[in-house]
Design an enzyme around this catalytic site. Structure first.
Site, PDB file in Angstrom:
ATOM      1  N   LYS A   1      19.868 -55.309 100.289  1.00 26.46           N
ATOM      2  CA  LYS A   1      18.524 -54.715 100.193  1.00 26.46           C
ATOM      3  C   LYS A   1      17.488 -55.568 100.888  1.00 26.46           C
ATOM      4  CE  LYS A   1      19.567 -52.180  96.017  1.00 26.46           C
ATOM      5  NZ  LYS A   1      19.399 -52.035  94.574  1.00 26.46           N
TER       6      LYS A   1
ATOM      7  N   ASP B   1      15.918 -59.578  87.148  1.00 25.30           N
ATOM      8  CA  ASP B   1      16.587 -58.738  88.153  1.00 25.30           C
ATOM      9  C   ASP B   1      15.594 -58.569  89.316  1.00 25.30           C
ATOM     10  OD1 ASP B   1      17.515 -56.735  89.756  1.00 25.30           O
ATOM     11  OD2 ASP B   1      17.911 -55.305  88.153  1.00 25.30           O
TER      12      ASP B   1
ATOM     13  N   GLN C   1      14.561 -55.605  93.655  1.00 22.28           N
ATOM     14  CA  GLN C   1      13.491 -54.907  94.378  1.00 22.28           C
ATOM     15  C   GLN C   1      12.279 -55.802  94.614  1.00 22.28           C
ATOM     16  OE1 GLN C   1      13.951 -52.056  95.761  1.00 22.28           O
ATOM     17  NE2 GLN C   1      15.771 -51.325  94.693  1.00 22.28           N
TER      18      GLN C   1
ATOM     19  N   HIS D   1      17.889 -50.829  85.613  1.00 19.33           N
ATOM     20  CA  HIS D   1      18.973 -50.289  86.435  1.00 19.33           C
ATOM     21  C   HIS D   1      20.254 -50.380  85.602  1.00 19.33           C
ATOM     22  CE1 HIS D   1      21.909 -50.271  89.773  1.00 19.33           C
ATOM     23  NE2 HIS D   1      20.951 -49.816  90.553  1.00 19.33           N
TER      24      HIS D   1
ATOM     25  N   CYS E   1      20.338 -44.685  89.427  1.00 15.43           N
ATOM     26  CA  CYS E   1      20.937 -45.660  88.495  1.00 15.43           C
ATOM     27  C   CYS E   1      19.986 -46.040  87.368  1.00 15.43           C
ATOM     28  CB  CYS E   1      21.434 -46.915  89.211  1.00 15.43           C
ATOM     29  SG  CYS E   1      22.740 -46.589  90.380  1.00 15.43           S
TER      30      CYS E   1
HETATM   31  C1  LIG Z   1      20.051 -52.019  93.562  1.00 17.17           C
HETATM   32  C2  LIG Z   1      19.652 -52.567  92.251  1.00 17.17           C
HETATM   33  C3  LIG Z   1      20.578 -53.198  91.418  1.00 17.17           C
HETATM   34  C4  LIG Z   1      22.044 -53.289  91.737  1.00 17.17           C
HETATM   35  O1  LIG Z   1      22.266 -53.838  92.991  1.00 17.17           O
HETATM   36  P1  LIG Z   1      23.760 -53.814  93.591  1.00 17.17           P
HETATM   37  O2  LIG Z   1      23.565 -54.265  94.973  1.00 17.17           O
HETATM   38  O3  LIG Z   1      24.236 -52.397  93.493  1.00 17.17           O
HETATM   39  O4  LIG Z   1      24.559 -54.742  92.768  1.00 17.17           O
HETATM   40  C5  LIG Z   1      20.129 -53.717  90.230  1.00 17.17           C
HETATM   41  N1  LIG Z   1      18.842 -53.632  89.884  1.00 17.17           N
HETATM   42  C6  LIG Z   1      17.920 -53.018  90.654  1.00 17.17           C
HETATM   43  C7  LIG Z   1      16.502 -52.960  90.212  1.00 17.17           C
HETATM   44  C8  LIG Z   1      18.304 -52.465  91.868  1.00 17.17           C
HETATM   45  O5  LIG Z   1      17.388 -51.850  92.613  1.00 17.17           O
END
Ligand SMILES: *Cc1c(COP(=O)(O)O)cnc(C)c1O
Length: 419
Positions: free
Chosen positions: A235, A209, A212, A132, A373
């Site tokens: 999320k 990260d 998800q 991302h 993104c």
């Molecule tokens: C949504 C997302 C982000 C960024 O999250 P924010 O809430 O916009 O800071 C980073 N990595 C992944 C894989 C995402 O799905």
């Protein structure tokens, strides 16, 4: 008339929880809303909305500053939520949980605090080609300042994490590996335990990260042994404006503050300051108090259902979604053919994903179109943009059916225009 007995149907998880989400009962363009954009942001259950308004109605007050009753209530609730986050990811110590605005801020915190302090010219940082933008741009900024070099793990032939290529990139020069756990575009699942063990064998730090994965499956940072892990509350059923960084205690103690200001200090003089201990050292200024408390409520809500149960149900949805998409000849999906999250990025021949998304919206169906993104990944996939349907545990198979019917109609509609 002979009464026909209706077959006993077991309720799906979505059937059980649906009523908890007030937003899902509405109509869009006169059709029942089918929300398939949870990878961008999830909907919120009533208990989370209540926790937020309860804070503002009953005990809105700043934290850690006052001795009065309301401040005590706010501070207790804010810190209790931190304990919930710690337990949710199985952190050994709640001081390892830093509240941030979102995952993006959490990654920037590590990039600026640890990255600027520890990376030097020629050091290497390994990312993947499916990151991302939030786990790419901060490292570009830090690389420009330090002279560190970014390396990218390729996609394997089946559009998954290429473990062999990762191994070939790892060397004594690698100071950091920062990888996505579950891709928001491919739905692929990175073998993080193996990735981390291989990095640690080189003395390399690892950031995961988990944007998800945290909303969709059980996480255990101790078992994983990651050095840092980031996620966004919005999320995972919590409000916007709250996310968190997990970081190992001693490592986080060794890092310089990212933001300076109130809340993060021990003593302040005109020419220098000493800093508070973790976690406050990294929480400068008045935080998102109500949002943090509501994140705690979201975690209670998810935990009551059970993350293993959520994961199992979503796996079922994922298989069903891809099976139905595979029946439409014009559709090309992306990512591996198995072990993927309940989301699908796809294209439909010449039809622009934005046009598809606009058509589906007319049927009350919310999907995303664009690069999600992950623009560099889309270039790798030779797709300008894709459409993406992403699910959560409140989605039903019936909704997938409605989506598929509307998708076929849209594709046929555009086929006639192009013909
Ligand atoms: C949504 C997302 C982000 C960024 O999250 P924010 O809430 O916009 O800071 C980073 N990595 C992944 C894989 C995402 O799905």
């Amino acid at each position: 008339m002979i009464a026909t007995s209706t077959p006993v149907q077991t309720l799906s998880l979505a059937d059980k929880v649906r009523a908890d989400f007030p937003i899902l009962t509405q109509k869009v363009h006169d059709r029942p809303l089918v929300y398939l954009d949870s990878a961008a942001t999830s909907q919120k259950p009533q208990v989370v909305i209540d926790a937020l308004s309860d804070y503002y109605q009953r005990y809105n007050s700043n934290v850690h500053r006052g001795v009065h009753t309301l401040s005590g209530l706010a501070t207790d609730a804010y810190e209790a939520a931190r304990q919930k986050v710690a337990k949710f990811v199985n952190a050994a110590d709640e001081r390892e949980i830093i509240y941030t605005r979102n995952a993006t801020e959490a990654i920037n915190l590590v990039a600026y605090s640890w990255g600027l302090g520890n990376l030097q010219a020629g050091d290497e940082v390994i990312l993947t080609k499916m990151e991302h933008h939030s786990n790419l741009v901060p490292w570009q900024l830090v690389a420009q300042k330090t002279g560190a070099v970014l390396k990218f793990v390729d996609l394997s032939a089946d559009e998954n994490f290429d473990l062999a290529h990762y191994k070939s990139l790892l060397s004594a020069k690698t100071k950091l590996v920062s990888v996505v756990h579950v891709s928001n575009t491919l739905g692929s699942v990175t073998p993080v335990k193996e990735v981390i063990a291989l990095a640690h064998a080189q003395g390399t730090k690892v950031l995961i990260d988990a944007c998800q994965s945290a909303p969709h499956m059980p996480l255990d940072v101790q078992d994983m042994d990651c050095d840092w892990l980031v996620a966004s509350g919005h999320k995972m059923c919590a409000p916007t404006g709250i996310g968190f960084l997990y970081g190992k205690l001693e490592l986080m103690r060794s890092m310089q503050p990212f933001f300076g200001g109130g809340e993060m200090i021990a003593d302040v003089f005109f020419d220098h300051s000493t800093y508070a201990d973790l976690p406050h050292k990294f929480e400068a200024g008045t935080p998102s108090i109500g949002e943090a408390i509501a994140l705690g409520a979201a975690i209670d809500y998810l935990t009551n259902i059970g993350m293993a149960e959520i994961h199992a149900y979503e796996q079922e949805l994922s298989v069903y979604l891809y099976q139905q998409l595979a029946k439409i000849p014009q559709i090309r999906t992306y990512g591996p053919k198995s072990h993927r999250a309940a989301l699908a990025a796809f294209t439909a021949g010449e039809v622009h994903p934005h046009d598809l998304s606009t058509m589906l919206d007319q049927s009350g169906i919310a999907i995303r179109a664009g690069h999600h993104c992950t623009q560099p990944l889309h270039r790798e996939l030779k797709a300008q943009s894709t459409a993406r349907a992403s699910l959560y545990f409140y989605n039903t198979k019936a909704e997938i059916d409605q989506f598929i019917v509307a998708l076929k109609e849209s594709i046929d509609f555009f086929a006639e225009i192009f013909a």
